[in-house]
Design an enzyme around this catalytic site. Sequence first.
Site, PDB file in Angstrom:
ATOM      1  N   ARG A  10       6.380  -6.782   8.242  1.00  0.00           N
ATOM      2  CA  ARG A  10       6.470  -8.169   8.741  1.00  0.00           C
ATOM      3  C   ARG A  10       6.616  -9.176   7.611  1.00  0.00           C
ATOM      4  O   ARG A  10       7.197 -10.235   7.784  1.00  0.00           O
ATOM      5  CB  ARG A  10       5.212  -8.511   9.568  1.00  0.00           C
ATOM      6  CG  ARG A  10       5.123  -7.789  10.891  1.00  0.00           C
ATOM      7  CD  ARG A  10       3.756  -7.951  11.513  1.00  0.00           C
ATOM      8  NE  ARG A  10       2.715  -7.458  10.611  1.00  0.00           N
ATOM      9  CZ  ARG A  10       1.421  -7.514  10.838  1.00  0.00           C
ATOM     10  NH1 ARG A  10       0.983  -8.065  11.949  1.00  0.00           N
ATOM     11  NH2 ARG A  10       0.557  -7.036   9.968  1.00  0.00           N
TER      12      ARG A  10
ATOM     13  N   TYR B 238     -10.267   2.811  16.019  1.00  0.00           N
ATOM     14  CA  TYR B 238      -9.357   3.231  14.943  1.00  0.00           C
ATOM     15  C   TYR B 238      -9.252   4.763  14.938  1.00  0.00           C
ATOM     16  O   TYR B 238      -8.149   5.319  14.877  1.00  0.00           O
ATOM     17  CB  TYR B 238      -9.847   2.713  13.580  1.00  0.00           C
ATOM     18  CG  TYR B 238      -8.956   3.183  12.439  1.00  0.00           C
ATOM     19  CD1 TYR B 238      -7.642   2.722  12.334  1.00  0.00           C
ATOM     20  CD2 TYR B 238      -9.413   4.095  11.482  1.00  0.00           C
ATOM     21  CE1 TYR B 238      -6.815   3.170  11.308  1.00  0.00           C
ATOM     22  CE2 TYR B 238      -8.590   4.535  10.456  1.00  0.00           C
ATOM     23  CZ  TYR B 238      -7.293   4.067  10.372  1.00  0.00           C
ATOM     24  OH  TYR B 238      -6.463   4.508   9.371  1.00  0.00           O
TER      25      TYR B 238
ATOM     26  N   ASP C 245       8.211  -6.369  13.506  1.00  0.00           N
ATOM     27  CA  ASP C 245       6.862  -6.093  14.007  1.00  0.00           C
ATOM     28  C   ASP C 245       6.959  -4.878  14.923  1.00  0.00           C
ATOM     29  O   ASP C 245       7.585  -4.954  15.986  1.00  0.00           O
ATOM     30  CB  ASP C 245       6.333  -7.324  14.772  1.00  0.00           C
ATOM     31  CG  ASP C 245       4.874  -7.154  15.158  1.00  0.00           C
ATOM     32  OD1 ASP C 245       4.432  -6.009  15.377  1.00  0.00           O
ATOM     33  OD2 ASP C 245       4.174  -8.176  15.246  1.00  0.00           O
TER      34      ASP C 245
ATOM     35  N   GLY D 246       0.766  -1.248   0.000  1.00  0.00           N
ATOM     36  CA  GLY D 246       0.000   0.000   0.000  1.00  0.00           C
ATOM     37  C   GLY D 246       0.795   1.295   0.000  1.00  0.00           C
ATOM     38  O   GLY D 246       1.727   1.496  -0.799  1.00  0.00           O
TER      39      GLY D 246
HETATM   40  P1  NDP Z   1      -2.063  -1.690   3.855  1.00  0.00           P
HETATM   41  O1  NDP Z   1      -2.802  -2.722   4.622  1.00  0.00           O
HETATM   42  O2  NDP Z   1      -2.004  -1.802   2.380  1.00  0.00           O
HETATM   43  O3  NDP Z   1      -0.577  -1.557   4.430  1.00  0.00           O
HETATM   44  C1  NDP Z   1      -0.327  -1.544   5.814  1.00  0.00           C
HETATM   45  C2  NDP Z   1       1.157  -1.696   6.063  1.00  0.00           C
HETATM   46  O4  NDP Z   1       1.382  -1.670   7.485  1.00  0.00           O
HETATM   47  C3  NDP Z   1       1.681  -3.019   5.547  1.00  0.00           C
HETATM   48  O5  NDP Z   1       2.929  -2.820   4.941  1.00  0.00           O
HETATM   49  C4  NDP Z   1       1.831  -3.859   6.809  1.00  0.00           C
HETATM   50  O6  NDP Z   1       2.916  -4.746   6.643  1.00  0.00           O
HETATM   51  C5  NDP Z   1       2.200  -2.776   7.830  1.00  0.00           C
HETATM   52  N1  NDP Z   1       1.963  -3.239   9.191  1.00  0.00           N
HETATM   53  C6  NDP Z   1       0.768  -3.557   9.768  1.00  0.00           C
HETATM   54  N2  NDP Z   1       0.972  -4.021  11.009  1.00  0.00           N
HETATM   55  C7  NDP Z   1       2.323  -3.983  11.227  1.00  0.00           C
HETATM   56  C8  NDP Z   1       3.145  -4.351  12.314  1.00  0.00           C
HETATM   57  N3  NDP Z   1       2.646  -4.826  13.473  1.00  0.00           N
HETATM   58  N4  NDP Z   1       4.487  -4.209  12.202  1.00  0.00           N
HETATM   59  C9  NDP Z   1       5.001  -3.724  11.050  1.00  0.00           C
HETATM   60  N5  NDP Z   1       4.289  -3.360   9.984  1.00  0.00           N
HETATM   61  C10 NDP Z   1       2.947  -3.498  10.081  1.00  0.00           C
HETATM   62  O7  NDP Z   1      -2.739  -0.285   4.278  1.00  0.00           O
HETATM   63  P2  NDP Z   1      -2.390   1.224   3.861  1.00  0.00           P
HETATM   64  O8  NDP Z   1      -1.192   1.269   3.022  1.00  0.00           O
HETATM   65  O9  NDP Z   1      -3.624   1.827   3.388  1.00  0.00           O
HETATM   66  O10 NDP Z   1      -2.089   1.829   5.301  1.00  0.00           O
HETATM   67  C11 NDP Z   1      -0.884   2.517   5.629  1.00  0.00           C
HETATM   68  C12 NDP Z   1      -1.189   3.585   6.665  1.00  0.00           C
HETATM   69  O11 NDP Z   1      -2.083   4.537   6.096  1.00  0.00           O
HETATM   70  C13 NDP Z   1      -1.855   3.086   7.927  1.00  0.00           C
HETATM   71  O12 NDP Z   1      -1.302   3.761   9.030  1.00  0.00           O
HETATM   72  C14 NDP Z   1      -3.322   3.477   7.744  1.00  0.00           C
HETATM   73  O13 NDP Z   1      -3.967   3.657   8.960  1.00  0.00           O
HETATM   74  C15 NDP Z   1      -3.132   4.789   7.000  1.00  0.00           C
HETATM   75  N6  NDP Z   1      -4.303   5.245   6.248  1.00  0.00           N
HETATM   76  C16 NDP Z   1      -4.867   4.474   5.269  1.00  0.00           C
HETATM   77  C17 NDP Z   1      -5.956   4.932   4.562  1.00  0.00           C
HETATM   78  C18 NDP Z   1      -6.672   4.111   3.544  1.00  0.00           C
HETATM   79  O14 NDP Z   1      -7.819   4.451   3.207  1.00  0.00           O
HETATM   80  N7  NDP Z   1      -6.066   3.086   2.984  1.00  0.00           N
HETATM   81  C19 NDP Z   1      -6.490   6.280   4.803  1.00  0.00           C
HETATM   82  C20 NDP Z   1      -5.841   6.995   5.852  1.00  0.00           C
HETATM   83  C21 NDP Z   1      -4.764   6.497   6.531  1.00  0.00           C
HETATM   84  P3  NDP Z   1       2.977  -6.258   7.152  1.00  0.00           P
HETATM   85  O15 NDP Z   1       1.583  -6.794   7.151  1.00  0.00           O
HETATM   86  O16 NDP Z   1       3.909  -6.914   6.184  1.00  0.00           O
HETATM   87  O17 NDP Z   1       3.567  -6.135   8.508  1.00  0.00           O
HETATM   88  C1  8X3 Z   2      -8.565   5.119   6.651  1.00  0.00           C
HETATM   89  C2  8X3 Z   2      -9.672   5.877   6.004  1.00  0.00           C
HETATM   90  O1  8X3 Z   2     -12.138   6.532   6.203  1.00  0.00           O
HETATM   91  O2  8X3 Z   2     -11.573   4.259   6.803  1.00  0.00           O
HETATM   92  O3  8X3 Z   2      -7.906   5.829   7.631  1.00  0.00           O
HETATM   93  O4  8X3 Z   2     -10.970   6.053   8.248  1.00  0.00           O
HETATM   94  S1  8X3 Z   2     -11.142   5.675   6.871  1.00  0.00           S
END
Ligand code: NDP
Ligand code: 8X3
Length: 252
Positions: free
Chosen positions: A34, A153, A60, A13
């Site tokens: 991870r 969240y 992690d 992502g």
């Molecule tokens: P994804 O699920 O695509 O990516 C999440 C990433 O976080 C992965 O690389 C995952 O890697 C990593 N991650 C999760 N848990 C852990 C852990 N315990 N240790 C290390 N790495 C971890 O989601 P997004 O790319 O969308 O999310 C990225 C950020 O953006 C987050 O903080 C999310 O809250 C924020 N966000 C996302 C939005 C959306 O609509 N998508 C909107 C607003 C904010 P792995 O599983 O390999 O550990």
């Molecule tokens: C992720 C976007 O709208 O699900 O932070 O909170 S929303």
Amino acid sequence: MNKIALVTGASAGIGEACALKLAENGFDLIIAGRRKKNLDNLAGKIKDTHKTEVLSLCLDVRNFEEVEKTIDSLPSEWKNIDLLVNNAGLAVGVSPIEQGVVDDWDRMIDTNVKGLLYVTRCISPLMAERKKGLIVNISSIAGKEAYPGGNVYCGTKHAVEAITKGMRIDLLPHNIRVSSIAPGMVETEFSIVRFKGDEDKAEKVYEGFEPLKAEDIADSLLFIATRPEHVSINDILIMPSAQASARDVNRK
Ligand code: NDP
Ligand code: 8X3
């Protein structure tokens, strides 16, 4: 010598897109997550396409000992981190508070709040020693508003917003800039994780409108990271044009 960026959650992502964008713009990358296979694939892509250096950390962020040991054991040339992107994070579940799943709450709080703090605690002293650095925390529209089923969240992302402000004050004497990017809906694995693997439910979140792409967030990050040193972009709120608030979406 290239600048060095560490991106957490680079295995998918937004984090993956940020790592690629930074590599494209001449940063050497430390990518953390991870899932080793995803990190290996990304490292290969960066090396082949952008010719910058890459180091993968299978990590992690919820485990402070692991984070501390991993950062301590970085080769000295990799400890000169110029940019930290605190991106690792997740939402799990959409239950209303009275039916909340405690394990889901723990995962979100441990990752989004404590994980961000643990990584920051290990990297910020390295930046303070060099009297320079930039930290970008990935917040969310959920850090500005609450919405039905978002309870914990939203709480974690409100915490990220407050911690960002506190970090900016504490790190000011050390010449470390602190920014936050708060995205609205971005189509990544985020909703698949939130709905615990239910891809149909996840797809519905983005039905009938054009959500943001991970690359859009990477563009914002690059803008922040390429400002001159006397400029700090404190806060970016970036939304799909079809989204006016956390839950007001203009679907066709
Ligand atoms: P994804 O699920 O695509 O990516 C999440 C990433 O976080 C992965 O690389 C995952 O890697 C990593 N991650 C999760 N848990 C852990 C852990 N315990 N240790 C290390 N790495 C971890 O989601 P997004 O790319 O969308 O999310 C990225 C950020 O953006 C987050 O903080 C999310 O809250 C924020 N966000 C996302 C939005 C959306 O609509 N998508 C909107 C607003 C904010 P792995 O599983 O390999 O550990
Ligand atoms: C992720 C976007 O709208 O699900 O932070 O909170 S929303």
